[in-house]
Enzyme design. Structure first.
Site, PDB file in Angstrom:
ATOM      1  N   ASP A  87       0.860  -1.172   0.000  1.00  0.00           N
ATOM      2  CA  ASP A  87       0.000   0.000   0.000  1.00  0.00           C
ATOM      3  C   ASP A  87       0.910   1.240   0.000  1.00  0.00           C
ATOM      4  O   ASP A  87       2.132   1.143   0.171  1.00  0.00           O
ATOM      5  CB  ASP A  87      -0.956  -0.018   1.213  1.00  0.00           C
ATOM      6  CG  ASP A  87      -2.164   0.867   0.984  1.00  0.00           C
ATOM      7  OD1 ASP A  87      -3.192   0.665   1.649  1.00  0.00           O
ATOM      8  OD2 ASP A  87      -2.080   1.771   0.111  1.00  0.00           O
TER       9      ASP A  87
HETATM   10  C1  GLC Z   1      -4.334   4.320  -0.155  1.00  0.00           C
HETATM   11  C2  GLC Z   1      -5.237   3.166   0.259  1.00  0.00           C
HETATM   12  C3  GLC Z   1      -5.345   2.065  -0.750  1.00  0.00           C
HETATM   13  C4  GLC Z   1      -5.267   2.650  -2.136  1.00  0.00           C
HETATM   14  C5  GLC Z   1      -3.850   3.192  -2.310  1.00  0.00           C
HETATM   15  C6  GLC Z   1      -3.619   3.789  -3.697  1.00  0.00           C
HETATM   16  O1  GLC Z   1      -3.529   4.696   0.911  1.00  0.00           O
HETATM   17  O2  GLC Z   1      -4.965   2.568   1.527  1.00  0.00           O
HETATM   18  O3  GLC Z   1      -6.575   1.378  -0.509  1.00  0.00           O
HETATM   19  O4  GLC Z   1      -5.542   1.672  -3.115  1.00  0.00           O
HETATM   20  O5  GLC Z   1      -3.546   4.167  -1.327  1.00  0.00           O
HETATM   21  O6  GLC Z   1      -4.413   4.903  -3.878  1.00  0.00           O
END
Ligand code: GLC
Length: 739
Positions: free
Chosen positions: A267
């Site tokens: 993430d």
């Molecule tokens: C965010 C979220 C995740 C998302 C990622 C990309 O922090 O936790 O669910 O897909 O970043 O945007």
């Protein structure tokens, strides 16, 4: 440009690549590093990226638009030494430009097939806009309404979450992600992110391995078994180890037990955040831990790009970790057909024809209607056309109802409730007034100030209130459109107070003083504490964040064109003090059960009931259904036999309607304690007035299996109870034995 690559050709390409080129396939950036502004969805930080590293990146997140991405791809490939195309990834959670109900609302439909259709439309709109991969479905099981990301989940039940997880993956991916209008899906957040302590986002997760495996892991596995191309790591620790560096979780469980052989992406900044967790001393160690755990793509920290080459050359990590990761990334590009056509479905003309087309909006309206849950109705709904109605509340004429993860959706595409009502019933006696802003002065949204977040220009609150009270006095019925601000749920939106903003509650109280015929239409991304609303209003319709066509769908339900059929996928707590509350709890040694609830020494509160205000699976209709006593065709079975449970369901009201008959199982005594109920099946049936149908449910060994003391998924002989009913509080039960 090379054509479709055989595995051998992929292997040869890898052999030709330098270590730097392989490592940078593992680097994901936002488009800003490659000439695009992108959509920032996480904390930005200096990434120490050099130009030559950036031009070797493997993927981009947050960018979309056919023309833009085709240009970016073309320029990128021209500069790349092996002309390897980029992957374009984006958060397409509940729709691209045509926005569907938030996933928690979709869960309320108890219709996974519907979500599969919604995901397929989202994929189509995203694909023609140049997107290859979506960071969805989010399949985290949730039990705590203080956590703002419950809006992205389909709720508290493992069985229901598994069905929606698989359906959404299939909707996004189809049978082959290379097919037109398909995108690769990414199951997230692995694992157990929904169990953040105290509902505080990014907080520690403390789960026994048993609970993790029994309740939280099944929905990830369901998405992986449905073919998800990618998995995303969660921000949290499990067993004191951050997921992005957790070898047990990622190597043993994900890749070993679940046999996931796709791409594992971190993430946003999660690899670097292992430093702040106190797990890694520095970025260099974080690179080692993440690579050893098998994280293939580093989202937005630059750590892999900065350290992996030197770590390999110094013998600190084996090169095969890089080779395997790069191979999986190239394999995904190959499965998407990007070596043949790096633009896949990106097509400016198709964008104009397909995005927000009538067919898609009609599906959004259908999905919204089916997501609504009628929580209360004292014979006031459906409304009659031509009635003298006052629509009052900050959502009476508000476009912001598409949810906080609808980053491509635009509120200008959204019809307001006022517009939808006038479209349906233009009678002059129906009036509209906001009555209050969405938020009072006591609530601040991170990163937003003042009425930057308000729909209507915030006038003098006192004047707004008095205007609304006058309107309420003069009306036969008041429909109050109330709820959370759409930015009060989603990522980084934890709340200790889960009530409707106080400024709206003041409005609600004043209206109820002058008119007792009040209907509340409730907009929220999470279950709220609605005791006061539920106590005073004659009807309550939960509409979540209903998406682009939400308002028209609300009119369909309010005026009876559609008879509401939604069921709660997550319990509505009596109050926040009861949270986390969920139906599939354990009995405890001192259960507070009817007949024992007056005993002092029982597992209960002294000041509130144990039961939620509205339980999992609950939802009313404009008609009524009778359900007969559950009947079994036999009272015992062996593992290779089955028992058929049956109930007769009759529509005893005056309207056609849909009911969802739910079947729950309880294993009365087992080698590890079992929940008091577990959803094991359900059936949505539509009946004409007076019509009766028999609904049956087959109990076979698979419905009785659980994670036993031995660590295997198996059944154990003994006594069981099977329940059938219209929500999880049903006591319609029969016993049987497994021999
Ligand atoms: C965010 C979220 C995740 C998302 C990622 C990309 O922090 O936790 O669910 O897909 O970043 O945007």
């Amino acid at each position: 440009m090379v054509g479709k690559m055989t595995n051998q050709e992929l292997r040869s390409l890898l052999d030709e690549m330098t270590l730097e080129e392989k490592v940078n396939q593992m680097q994901q950036l936002i488009g800003a590093f490659l000439t695009d502004e992108g959509v920032v969805t996480g904390p930005m930080q200096e990434m120490g990226l050099t130009e030559e590293r950036a031009v070797l990146a493997g993927s981009v997140l947050g960018s979309y638009g056919a023309e833009k991405l085709k240009k970016m791809q073309r320029e990128f490939i021209e500069k790349h030494p092996h002309r390897i195309p980029l992957l374009f990834m984006l958060d397409v959670i509940n729709g691209f430009r045509t926005v569907f109900p938030i996933p928690l609302g979709q869960g309320a439909s108890f219709e996974p097939e519907l979500s599969e259709r919604c995901a397929a439309v989202a994929a189509k709109e995203a694909a023609v806009s140049g997107v290859h991969v979506t960071f969805a479905p989010m399949v985290d099981l949730v039990r705590d309404a203080r956590w703002g990301r419950v809006m992205e989940s389909t709720g508290e039940d493992p069985y229901l979450n598994c069905l929606f997880s698989a359906a959404m993956v299939k909707g996004f991916q189809g049978e082959d992600i290379k097919e037109p209008y398909r995108v690769a899906a990414c199951v997230k957040h692995f694992g157990g992110y929904g169990a953040a302590t105290a509902g505080r986002d990014y907080n520690t997760v403390e789960l026994s391995e048993h609970t993790l495996r029994e309740f939280y892991l099944p929905s990830y596995k369901a998405g992986i078994d449905a073919g998800a191309a990618m998995v995303m790591t969660a921000f949290n620790t499990l067993g004191g180890v951050p997921c992005s560096g957790n070898k047990w979780l990622m190597r043993d469980v994900l890749r070993g037990e679940m046999e996931f052989d796709g791409v594992l992406i971190s993430d946003w900044a999660a690899i670097e955040e292992m430093i702040y967790h106190g797990y890694c001393a520095d970025r260099r160690e974080a690179a080692v831990r993440a690579a050893e755990a098998g994280v293939d793509i580093d989202m937005m920290t630059g750590i892999y790009s900065e350290h992996l080459c030197s770590l390999v050359r110094e013998g600190k990590i084996p090169q095969k970790l890089v080779d395997e990761a790069a191979a999986r990334i190239l394999e995904l590009k190959n499965k998407l057909g990007l070596f043949e056509n790096p633009y896949k479905d990106a097509d400016e003309k198709a964008e104009k024809e397909i995005i927000l087309c009538e067919e898609h909006k009609e599906l959004a309206r259908e999905a919204a209607r089916k997501s609504f849950v009628l929580l209360k109705n004292e014979d006031i709904l459906p409304l009659e056309k031509g009635s003298k109605i006052a629509y009052i509340g900050p959502y009476a004429n508000n476009r912001h109802m598409i949810g906080s993860w609808s980053i491509i959706g635009e509120s200008k595409d959204v019809t307001t409730l006022q517009e939808a009502v006038k479209e349906y019933d233009g009678n002059a006696q129906t009036v509209f007034c906001a009555g209050s802003p969405v938020l009072g002065d006591n609530i601040k949204l991170e990163g937003f100030v003042g009425n930057e977040v308000e729909e209507a220009p915030v006038r003098d609150c006192g004047q707004m209130l008095e205007e609304a009270v006058c309107a309420a006095k003069a009306a036969d019925i008041v429909v109050m459109a109330l709820g959370e601000h759409y930015l009060q749920s989603g990522e980084a939106t934890s709340h200790a107070n889960i009530q409707v903003p106080e400024v709206q509650m003041e409005l609600f109280r004043r209206v109820c003083e002058v008119n007792e015929r009040v209907v509340v239409v409730l907009f929220s991304g999470r279950p709220l504490d609605i005791r006061e609303i539920s106590g005073k209003a004659k009807a309550v319709l939960q509409v979540w964040m209903p998406g682009t066509e939400g308002a028209r769908a609300i009119v369909d339900v309010l005026y009876g064109a559609y008879n509401p059929s939604g069921k709660l996928p997550m319990s509505f707590p009596y109050c926040v003090g009861q949270v986390p509350v969920h139906y599939n709890e354990y009995s405890t040694g001192r259960p507070c059960v009817p007949g024992k609830d007056k005993d002092r020494f029982r597992s209960k509160y002294l000041d509130i009931p144990n039961a939620p205000l509205y339980p999992f699976g609950y939802g009313l209709s404009y008609t009524r259904f009778s359900v007969s006593k559950i009947a079994l065709d036999k009272e015992c079975m062996t593992r290779d036999e089955s028992i058929r449970a049956e109930v007769k369901v009759k529509n005893i009201g005056e309207r056609k309607g849909t009911e969802t008959i739910q079947f729950y199982i309880r294993d009365v005594a087992a080698s590890v304690v079992r929940p008091v109920k577990e959803l094991k099946g359900f059936c949505k049936i539509t009946l004409e007035p007076g019509e009766e149908q028999t609904v049956s449910f087959t109990i076979d060994d698979s419905k009785l299996q659980f994670l036993t003391e031995s660590g295997r998924w198996e059944s154990e002989a003994g006594k069981f109870e099977v329940f059938a009913g219209t929500d999880s509080s049903t006591v319609n039960c029969a016993e049987f034995k497994l021999n």
